[in-house]
Motif scaffolding. Structure first.
Motif, PDB file in Angstrom:
ATOM      1  N   GLY A  37     -19.744  -7.348  -6.541  1.00 46.43           N
ATOM      2  CA  GLY A  37     -18.996  -8.501  -6.045  1.00 46.43           C
ATOM      3  C   GLY A  37     -19.127  -8.627  -4.538  1.00 46.43           C
ATOM      4  O   GLY A  37     -19.387  -9.711  -3.994  1.00 46.43           O
ATOM      5  N   LEU A  38     -18.984  -7.501  -3.851  1.00 45.87           N
ATOM      6  CA  LEU A  38     -19.082  -7.514  -2.396  1.00 45.87           C
ATOM      7  C   LEU A  38     -20.480  -7.937  -1.966  1.00 45.87           C
ATOM      8  O   LEU A  38     -20.648  -8.739  -1.037  1.00 45.87           O
ATOM      9  CB  LEU A  38     -18.761  -6.110  -1.862  1.00 45.87           C
ATOM     10  CG  LEU A  38     -18.671  -5.983  -0.352  1.00 45.87           C
ATOM     11  CD1 LEU A  38     -17.504  -6.812   0.182  1.00 45.87           C
ATOM     12  CD2 LEU A  38     -18.511  -4.534   0.060  1.00 45.87           C
ATOM     13  N   ARG A  76     -24.269  -9.913 -20.918  1.00 46.60           N
ATOM     14  CA  ARG A  76     -23.458  -9.405 -19.813  1.00 46.60           C
ATOM     15  C   ARG A  76     -23.731  -7.915 -19.614  1.00 46.60           C
ATOM     16  O   ARG A  76     -23.782  -7.154 -20.573  1.00 46.60           O
ATOM     17  CB  ARG A  76     -21.980  -9.605 -20.154  1.00 46.60           C
ATOM     18  CG  ARG A  76     -21.031  -9.335 -19.020  1.00 46.60           C
ATOM     19  CD  ARG A  76     -19.653  -9.858 -19.390  1.00 46.60           C
ATOM     20  NE  ARG A  76     -19.047  -9.065 -20.461  1.00 46.60           N
ATOM     21  CZ  ARG A  76     -18.309  -7.993 -20.247  1.00 46.60           C
ATOM     22  NH1 ARG A  76     -18.066  -7.586 -19.026  1.00 46.60           N
ATOM     23  NH2 ARG A  76     -17.797  -7.314 -21.261  1.00 46.60           N
ATOM     24  N   ILE A  77     -23.925  -7.521 -18.357  1.00 44.79           N
ATOM     25  CA  ILE A  77     -24.140  -6.106 -18.083  1.00 44.79           C
ATOM     26  C   ILE A  77     -22.791  -5.420 -17.998  1.00 44.79           C
ATOM     27  O   ILE A  77     -21.950  -5.771 -17.178  1.00 44.79           O
ATOM     28  CB  ILE A  77     -24.907  -5.900 -16.770  1.00 44.79           C
ATOM     29  CG1 ILE A  77     -26.278  -6.561 -16.882  1.00 44.79           C
ATOM     30  CG2 ILE A  77     -25.048  -4.429 -16.448  1.00 44.79           C
ATOM     31  CD1 ILE A  77     -27.045  -6.576 -15.590  1.00 44.79           C
ATOM     32  N   GLU A 119     -23.574  -9.328 -12.473  1.00 41.33           N
ATOM     33  CA  GLU A 119     -23.239  -7.919 -12.689  1.00 41.33           C
ATOM     34  C   GLU A 119     -21.792  -7.629 -12.346  1.00 41.33           C
ATOM     35  O   GLU A 119     -21.194  -6.689 -12.864  1.00 41.33           O
ATOM     36  CB  GLU A 119     -24.184  -7.019 -11.889  1.00 41.33           C
ATOM     37  CG  GLU A 119     -25.615  -7.166 -12.401  1.00 41.33           C
ATOM     38  CD  GLU A 119     -26.583  -6.177 -11.798  1.00 41.33           C
ATOM     39  OE1 GLU A 119     -26.207  -5.504 -10.818  1.00 41.33           O
ATOM     40  OE2 GLU A 119     -27.710  -6.079 -12.304  1.00 41.33           O
ATOM     41  N   ALA A 120     -21.237  -8.445 -11.447  1.00 40.93           N
ATOM     42  CA  ALA A 120     -19.826  -8.274 -11.109  1.00 40.93           C
ATOM     43  C   ALA A 120     -18.941  -8.890 -12.183  1.00 40.93           C
ATOM     44  O   ALA A 120     -17.731  -8.742 -12.158  1.00 40.93           O
ATOM     45  CB  ALA A 120     -19.530  -8.924  -9.755  1.00 40.93           C
ATOM     46  N   GLY A 121     -19.566  -9.593 -13.113  1.00 38.29           N
ATOM     47  CA  GLY A 121     -18.799 -10.200 -14.193  1.00 38.29           C
ATOM     48  C   GLY A 121     -18.226 -11.557 -13.830  1.00 38.29           C
ATOM     49  O   GLY A 121     -17.332 -12.074 -14.491  1.00 38.29           O
ATOM     50  N   TRP A 122     -18.747 -12.172 -12.771  1.00 35.59           N
ATOM     51  CA  TRP A 122     -18.208 -13.458 -12.321  1.00 35.59           C
ATOM     52  C   TRP A 122     -18.945 -14.633 -12.943  1.00 35.59           C
ATOM     53  O   TRP A 122     -18.487 -15.744 -12.921  1.00 35.59           O
ATOM     54  CB  TRP A 122     -18.323 -13.584 -10.790  1.00 35.59           C
ATOM     55  CG  TRP A 122     -17.502 -12.580 -10.038  1.00 35.59           C
ATOM     56  CD1 TRP A 122     -16.557 -11.747 -10.551  1.00 35.59           C
ATOM     57  CD2 TRP A 122     -17.547 -12.310  -8.638  1.00 35.59           C
ATOM     58  NE1 TRP A 122     -16.023 -10.973  -9.571  1.00 35.59           N
ATOM     59  CE2 TRP A 122     -16.610 -11.289  -8.370  1.00 35.59           C
ATOM     60  CE3 TRP A 122     -18.303 -12.831  -7.586  1.00 35.59           C
ATOM     61  CZ2 TRP A 122     -16.384 -10.783  -7.103  1.00 35.59           C
ATOM     62  CZ3 TRP A 122     -18.087 -12.321  -6.317  1.00 35.59           C
ATOM     63  CH2 TRP A 122     -17.135 -11.310  -6.081  1.00 35.59           C
ATOM     64  N   TRP A 123     -20.139 -14.389 -13.404  1.00 34.02           N
ATOM     65  CA  TRP A 123     -21.004 -15.482 -13.837  1.00 34.02           C
ATOM     66  C   TRP A 123     -21.802 -14.990 -15.035  1.00 34.02           C
ATOM     67  O   TRP A 123     -22.308 -13.878 -15.034  1.00 34.02           O
ATOM     68  CB  TRP A 123     -21.944 -15.858 -12.677  1.00 34.02           C
ATOM     69  CG  TRP A 123     -23.174 -16.622 -13.077  1.00 34.02           C
ATOM     70  CD1 TRP A 123     -24.425 -16.109 -13.260  1.00 34.02           C
ATOM     71  CD2 TRP A 123     -23.280 -18.011 -13.339  1.00 34.02           C
ATOM     72  NE1 TRP A 123     -25.294 -17.092 -13.617  1.00 34.02           N
ATOM     73  CE2 TRP A 123     -24.625 -18.285 -13.677  1.00 34.02           C
ATOM     74  CE3 TRP A 123     -22.363 -19.068 -13.322  1.00 34.02           C
ATOM     75  CZ2 TRP A 123     -25.073 -19.552 -14.000  1.00 34.02           C
ATOM     76  CZ3 TRP A 123     -22.816 -20.343 -13.638  1.00 34.02           C
ATOM     77  CH2 TRP A 123     -24.155 -20.582 -13.970  1.00 34.02           C
ATOM     78  N   ASN A 124     -21.878 -15.808 -16.076  1.00 34.10           N
ATOM     79  CA  ASN A 124     -22.627 -15.342 -17.239  1.00 34.10           C
ATOM     80  C   ASN A 124     -23.427 -16.473 -17.884  1.00 34.10           C
ATOM     81  O   ASN A 124     -23.655 -16.485 -19.074  1.00 34.10           O
ATOM     82  CB  ASN A 124     -21.680 -14.703 -18.257  1.00 34.10           C
ATOM     83  CG  ASN A 124     -22.439 -13.855 -19.262  1.00 34.10           C
ATOM     84  OD1 ASN A 124     -23.520 -13.357 -18.947  1.00 34.10           O
ATOM     85  ND2 ASN A 124     -21.911 -13.720 -20.450  1.00 34.10           N
ATOM     86  N   LEU A 140     -30.032 -15.945  -2.376  1.00 35.87           N
ATOM     87  CA  LEU A 140     -29.207 -16.742  -3.281  1.00 35.87           C
ATOM     88  C   LEU A 140     -29.418 -16.292  -4.721  1.00 35.87           C
ATOM     89  O   LEU A 140     -28.468 -16.136  -5.497  1.00 35.87           O
ATOM     90  CB  LEU A 140     -29.597 -18.219  -3.178  1.00 35.87           C
ATOM     91  CG  LEU A 140     -28.710 -19.139  -2.352  1.00 35.87           C
ATOM     92  CD1 LEU A 140     -29.169 -20.571  -2.529  1.00 35.87           C
ATOM     93  CD2 LEU A 140     -27.252 -18.998  -2.758  1.00 35.87           C
ATOM     94  N   SER A 141     -30.693 -16.093  -5.045  1.00 42.04           N
ATOM     95  CA  SER A 141     -31.033 -15.663  -6.393  1.00 42.04           C
ATOM     96  C   SER A 141     -30.399 -14.309  -6.702  1.00 42.04           C
ATOM     97  O   SER A 141     -29.849 -14.083  -7.773  1.00 42.04           O
ATOM     98  CB  SER A 141     -32.553 -15.616  -6.504  1.00 42.04           C
ATOM     99  OG  SER A 141     -32.935 -15.002  -7.689  1.00 42.04           O
ATOM    100  N   LYS A 142     -30.433 -13.413  -5.710  1.00 38.90           N
ATOM    101  CA  LYS A 142     -29.825 -12.097  -5.903  1.00 38.90           C
ATOM    102  C   LYS A 142     -28.308 -12.196  -5.970  1.00 38.90           C
ATOM    103  O   LYS A 142     -27.646 -11.417  -6.670  1.00 38.90           O
ATOM    104  CB  LYS A 142     -30.226 -11.151  -4.765  1.00 38.90           C
ATOM    105  CG  LYS A 142     -31.604 -10.575  -4.948  1.00 38.90           C
ATOM    106  CD  LYS A 142     -31.948  -9.638  -3.805  1.00 38.90           C
ATOM    107  CE  LYS A 142     -33.440  -9.356  -3.796  1.00 38.90           C
ATOM    108  NZ  LYS A 142     -33.852  -8.822  -2.490  1.00 38.90           N
ATOM    109  N   ALA A 143     -27.768 -13.146  -5.190  1.00 35.90           N
ATOM    110  CA  ALA A 143     -26.320 -13.344  -5.231  1.00 35.90           C
ATOM    111  C   ALA A 143     -25.898 -13.722  -6.649  1.00 35.90           C
ATOM    112  O   ALA A 143     -24.882 -13.252  -7.167  1.00 35.90           O
ATOM    113  CB  ALA A 143     -25.898 -14.436  -4.247  1.00 35.90           C
ATOM    114  N   LEU A 144     -26.709 -14.540  -7.282  1.00 36.83           N
ATOM    115  CA  LEU A 144     -26.395 -14.928  -8.660  1.00 36.83           C
ATOM    116  C   LEU A 144     -26.498 -13.709  -9.586  1.00 36.83           C
ATOM    117  O   LEU A 144     -25.672 -13.514 -10.482  1.00 36.83           O
ATOM    118  CB  LEU A 144     -27.364 -16.019  -9.122  1.00 36.83           C
ATOM    119  CG  LEU A 144     -26.907 -16.767 -10.374  1.00 36.83           C
ATOM    120  CD1 LEU A 144     -25.749 -17.687 -10.039  1.00 36.83           C
ATOM    121  CD2 LEU A 144     -28.064 -17.554 -10.971  1.00 36.83           C
TER     122      LEU A 144
END
Lengths: 660, 428
Positions: free
Chosen positions: A70-71, A365-366, A204-209, A195-199
């Motif tokens: 997330g960070l 989801r990871i 992986e942070a569970g914010w987007w799937n 940006l791509s890595k942010a996604l």
């Protein structure tokens, strides 16, 4: 060594590119004085990362993965904004940045802007550095035979830094317009990649799937884990196997920005840019300063919070540890069956450079992953597994790249426990430990008699040896492999070889009246109950599970004691019957304080029913034990069954009442 | 029993104010909230037992008399007798209230609680009727004589309220009763055209009763052996003969009042009835070896048409005096028709509502365990007693049957409207 070299190169390249370009830019603007501040930003970030890595290592903790991802997502988004701002600023001013304007420009590049650039360098290094530092510290602390791995990582980093330095040097020599064109495009790729890595990290942070299926696969052209792949990823910012979302956001950013950078500059733009050159930077710089200093602050605070939460969350107590070895084939074992609850995967690498990552996926989801596991490195990642079916994957593996993880059992309640709940669990644990100690003791004398060939003595001890086991049977069943070994019945095994434990010995004692050949069976039984005694000490329990254990114990009575099939040779079923009820009563008693504050009516309903069951059993008691089950008439069994049902029905409502 | 109330507030036929299920669907679709829509549908489906509840499929639970007596007889039966495990009158009252509440839901094809819900708790409704229709389910409740007095004790303080006619049946000719198939403090007769709906009802009523009562015996009936309506054809029993040709039909209000419904003599039981249940085993193997002529002489009817011997049609008048060419009675005096005929029983009539049953093979004899589960409603059990005294000693059919189970219950009047409960007047 190659694998750690690649990891070092990969982690370092992106930061190195950004820092190199900033440095080159500043140098070409005759602001070498500001360079010092860039180095300070880089060193500060490196220092923070090293401190985090070393401290985590000293207190033997893992970075909580989701928070870390997330960070990284937040930092990446801030970095993209910063880099974009830099591209726009350069585009506007590059044409006018001629020799004649140099002094103005130098003035325009006020201290604020310089601070912004420093912040950017700081962020760029911090983002990649957090993960790298943990990895490096682990590598440096590994035993001597893997020092080569650590060396590889350092070399990789060094090459990355060298590339950055090359850009700095080359950039200085280029004229500003050319430098801008080259670096603008490069920066656009870097920012698109960020940006791509942010996604990716957001996922992986569970914010987007969303959009998680793979868009394309370039691993045929650029095999994963090679230097070529690393340079490709580092320079173009895109993974060889991007998901649709990652590729989409990369292209969406890249195409317009590159077009913007390469578009011919009109005279109007030049004029306006020239006009603004003196005034604009001051305002932009103020905004940028606020943004970037704020971003850096967020990053620092985030790192602190991350660290605090890492210190707070313990991965040690009560967590099952599962060893995973990475090899060229993939994961070993690839297929797993685990009980639900806190689980730690201890991932090691058998010496392959192709496979350095282990993941558990829930759909797309990871759930948990261990990255950068090079030869000689052990990385432990923890997760609380809920019942279900998951996929394990070790990307790059040849034959065991993916597998299935089946998680069975009750979902663990991760919420904070009340004092009552803690007390209930503590009380039940005490009971469990006492019963397993008693079990070991009684099984010890029972098996000693068996091994001594004392058939009568063994028969006399059989029923009482089982009692402690029957009181805690659902807990023993939680260890899937132990219960069958200890308590399997003849009709549960495919062939006689698998018939072990209590009932195998029971059959020989009562059917053949001999202990011949029972020595190994007796030894195994004793070993298994000792194993159980050890294992219950670390079992994770919840009040609802304990209450459910009580329900299961009564289910055991209904299924196999009341039918007389449990002890079909010795007919000591009533001893087991009573022990099951005693176990259920103890489990109920430890949770009843929770129940009494939540459902008094249910508590009052249950209390007399335990007594009623004991009363129903009482007429059949003989000495320490009971009459043979064969002496019971159908009417007797029916009475016992009715008393049991009256207890079991309200008891079945208890687990839901004592949860949490 | 807290759940049913939560599901009793949305009548499918007459939706209460607010959102009906359909309007909820519309609103959800219009708002485009896919997830919320899925959730609301799931909740609605969970709370509603029937996939499609049509009025033709639902027999009204509320009424002057309990349903399941004059109701055109359904095809399937699950019958259960219970023993009250408490000796508190308040517990009996609580049980009857809980059963009434659940019965109102079940007969509408609804669940008695959530089938989903808390993952740590057993579901309130067992779920096997999800997606099934109401299947004309009726639930008819009865109170046994042992509620009022057992072993000479006034266990619930209800002895002085016992209807005079409610006594355990006396020993009767032909009795070979088994205690575990006889008696009971309470009974539930669940009839439906869908056996799973009937089973679901009894199973859930048993769970609801757990604090107060436990099962004593049950009987599943797989096919009706009587008609209780003029609209129904006469079915055949396991002997292959038409049964219940001369039964009282629900449409015959005068006969119902005269022979079935308890009048003012019944005090709190007025508007109710008495139910006699008998498990009658047939020695099927012997019967199947008997020649056709013997079978017909035993019954007194022609096997294929169901007509009285010597007559052409099923509903032709039974002439017990007609003689054949040989000078013998056409319908033998000991035939079932002759012995059971009202004319030979002082005009006694009862409403029969029996079912064929089989419980597989009898473990001891290796013969089919099958026969007739005799259920009959009447104004006074003495009518059955008189009939059986007569039949039990004279009926040629006795060679092939044995009465192995027996029980009698007072069946209170119906619950007129919501808020009341079965047997309410007993506690007044």
């Amino acid at each position: 060594m190659l694998s750690t070299f690649v990891i070092g190169l990969r982690e370092g390249l992106e930061a190195s590119l950004i820092v190199g370009i900033i440095a080159a830019f500043l140098a070409s603007q005759e602001r070498r004085d500001a360079l010092r501040w860039v180095w300070i930003g880089v060193l500060a970030a490196a220092g923070v990362c090293a401190a985090v890595g070393i401290t985590l290592h000293l207190v033997d903790q893992e970075l909580p993965r989701q928070q870390q991802e997330g960070l990284e997502t937040i930092i990446a988004v801030i970095a993209v904004a910063a880099v974009t701002w830099m591209i726009v600023w350069m585009k506007r001013h590059a044409p006018s940045l001629s020799r004649e304007l140099k002094e103005n420009t130098a003035a325009a590049l006020a201290t604020g802007s310089a601070l912004g650039l420093i912040g950017m360098a700081f962020l760029a290094v911090l983002r990649e550095g957090l993960e790298t530092s943990v990895f490096l510290v682990a590598a440096f602390n590994a035993s001597s035979d893997v020092a080569a791995s650590a060396l590889g990582a350092v070399l990789g980093l060094a090459v990355a830094v060298a590339i950055g330095f090359g850009i700095f040097k080359g950039g200085v020599r280029l004229n500003l317009t050319k430098f801008f064109k080259a670096t603008g495009v490069l920066l656009a790729f870097v920012a698109a990649g960020l940006l791509s890595k942010a996604l990716h990290t957001a996922h992986e942070a569970g914010w987007w799937n969303g959009l998680q299926h793979q868009a394309l696969d370039l691993t045929g052209v650029i095999p994963d884990g090679t230097i070529r792949a690393t340079l490709f990823t580092g320079l173009f910012g895109i993974d060889p196997q991007p998901t649709v979302g990652e590729l989409g956001i990369w292209a969406l950013y890249l195409v317009p920005v590159v077009a913007f950078v390469l578009a011919p500059t009109t005279s109007r733009t030049v004029a306006r840019a020239a006009g603004e050159a003196a005034a604009a930077p001051a305002t932009i710089s103020n905004r940028a300063r606020a943004g970037l200093v704020g971003g850096a602050l967020v990053a620092l605070l985030g790192t602190g919070a991350l660290f605090a939460s890492a210190s707070g969350s313990s991965t040690g107590t009560g967590s099952k540890e599962v060893a995973i070895t990475l090899s060229a084939a993939g994961c070993s074992p690839a297929n797993l069956e685990l009980a639900a609850g806190p689980t730690t995967f201890a991932v090691t690498n058998s010496g392959t450079a192709d496979v350095t990552e282990f993941e558990v996926l829930d759909g797309s989801r990871i759930l948990v992953e261990a990255e950068n596991v090079a030869a000689g490195i052990e990385r432990s990642v923890s997760v609380t597994l809920a019942p279900g079916t998951y996929e394990t994957t070790c990307p790059g593996g040849t034959t065991a790249e993916t597998g299935t993880l089946t998680v069975t059992g009750e979902a663990a309640d991760t919420g904070a426990k009340s004092a009552e709940a803690k007390q209930a669990v503590a009380d039940y644990r005490t009971f469990l430990e006492a019963q397993t100690v008693l079990l070991t003791k009684r099984v010890g004398t029972f098996t000693a008699a068996v091994k001594a060939g004392d058939v009568a003595g063994a028969k006399a001890r059989y029923a009482s040896a089982r009692e402690p086991y029957e009181r805690i049977e659902p807990v023993a069943e939680a260890f899937g492999d132990l219960d069958p070994k200890i308590d399997v019945r003849i009709n549960d095994v495919a062939n006689d070889d698998e018939f072990t434990g209590f009932h195998r010995i029971e059959r020989e004692l009562w059917q053949t009246g001999s202990t011949k050949g029972l020595g190994p069976i007796a030894d195994q039984l004793l070993a298994d109950v000792k194993d159980l005694e050890q294992r219950v000490r670390t079992i994770e329990l919840e009040p609802a599970q304990i209450a459910n254990g009580a329900v299961e114990l009564l289910g055991e009575v209904s299924k196999s004691k009341i039918t007389g099939e449990e002890d079909r040779y010795s007919h000591t079923d009533l001893v087991d019957f009573k022990a099951n009820v005693e176990g259920a009563e103890e489990a109920y008693n430890v949770v009843s304080p929770i129940l009494s504050s939540r459902d008094t009516a249910l508590e009052q309903q249950i209390a007399p029913e335990f007594k009623a069951v004991y009363a129903a059993l009482a007429p059949y008691a003989r000495g320490d034990g009971f009459v043979s089950y064969t002496e019971l008439t159908p009417a007797d069994k029916r009475k016992l069954s009715a008393a049991l049902n009256r207890l079991a029905e309200p008891l079945s409502e208890v687990p839901a009442k004592v949860v949490g | 029993m807290t759940e049913p109330a939560a599901h009793g507030d949305a009548e499918p036929a007459a939706p209460a104010a607010g959102l009906t299920r359909r309007s909820l669907l519309r609103t959800g679709a219009a708002a485009g909230v896919g997830a919320a829509l899925g959730a609301s549908v799931a909740v609605a489906a969970d709370g509603d037992g029937g996939a499609g509840v049509s009025s033709a499929d639902v027999v009204a639970f509320h009424g002057a008399h309990q349903a399941g007596i004059t109701t055109p007889q359904q095809d399937r039966l699950v019958f259960a007798a219970f023993d009250l495990i408490s000796d508190e009158r308040a517990d009996l009252e609580a049980l009857l209230k809980a059963w009434t509440q659940a019965a109102a839901l079940l007969t509408e094809g609804r669940a008695v609680g959530t089938v989903g819900g808390n993952p740590l708790a057993p579901p309130a409704d067992t779920g096997e009727a999800q997606g099934l229709r109401a299947g004309r389910l009726t639930l008819t409740f009865g109170l046994g004589p042992t509620l009022f007095e057992r072993d000479g004790t006034d266990r619930l303080g209800l002895r002085d309220r016992r209807p005079a006619a409610l006594r355990p049946l006396p020993a009767l000719p032909g009795d070979e009763l088994e205690a575990e198939r006889s008696g009971g403090d309470l009974c539930v007769q669940a009839c439906s055209d869908d056996p799973q709906v009937a089973f679901h009802a009894v199973r859930n009523l048993t769970r609801i009763a757990r604090q107060y009562a436990q099962l004593r015996w049950t009987q599943v009936g797989f096919g009706r052996t009587a008609s209780t309506s003029r609209t129904q054809a006469t079915p055949r029993n396991l002997m292959g003969f038409k049964d219940g040709t001369a039964n009282i039909v629900g449409e015959d209000a005068r006969a119902m009042d005269e022979h079935v419904w308890v009048g003012d003599e019944g005090d709190w039981l007025a508007g109710g009835s008495y139910l006699v249940a008998r498990r009658i085993s047939m020695t099927i193997e012997s019967w199947d070896r008997a020649p056709l002529a013997d079978q017909e002489a035993t019954i007194g009817r022609t096997k294929v048409t169901g007509a009285p011997i010597g007559s052409a049609g099923e509903f032709d008048e039974v002439d017990l005096t007609a003689k054949g060419a040989d000078g013998q009675l056409r319908i033998p005096a000991n035939s079932h028709v002759a012995v059971a005929h009202p004319s030979t029983n002082g005009g006694i009539r009862i409403l029969r509502r029996g079912y064929s049953f089989t419980d597989g093979l009898s473990a001891d004899l290796g013969q089919l365990d099958a026969g007739l589960f005799f259920l009959a409603y009447m104004r006074d059990p003495k009518h059955f007693i008189a009939l059986q005294r007569h039949l039990g000693s004279k009926d040629a059919l006795n060679e092939y049957i044995r009465h192995v189970g027996s029980a009698v219950f007072a069946v209170p009047a119906g619950v007129a409207s919501e808020g009341g409960f079965i047997g309410e007047r007993l506690f007044a």
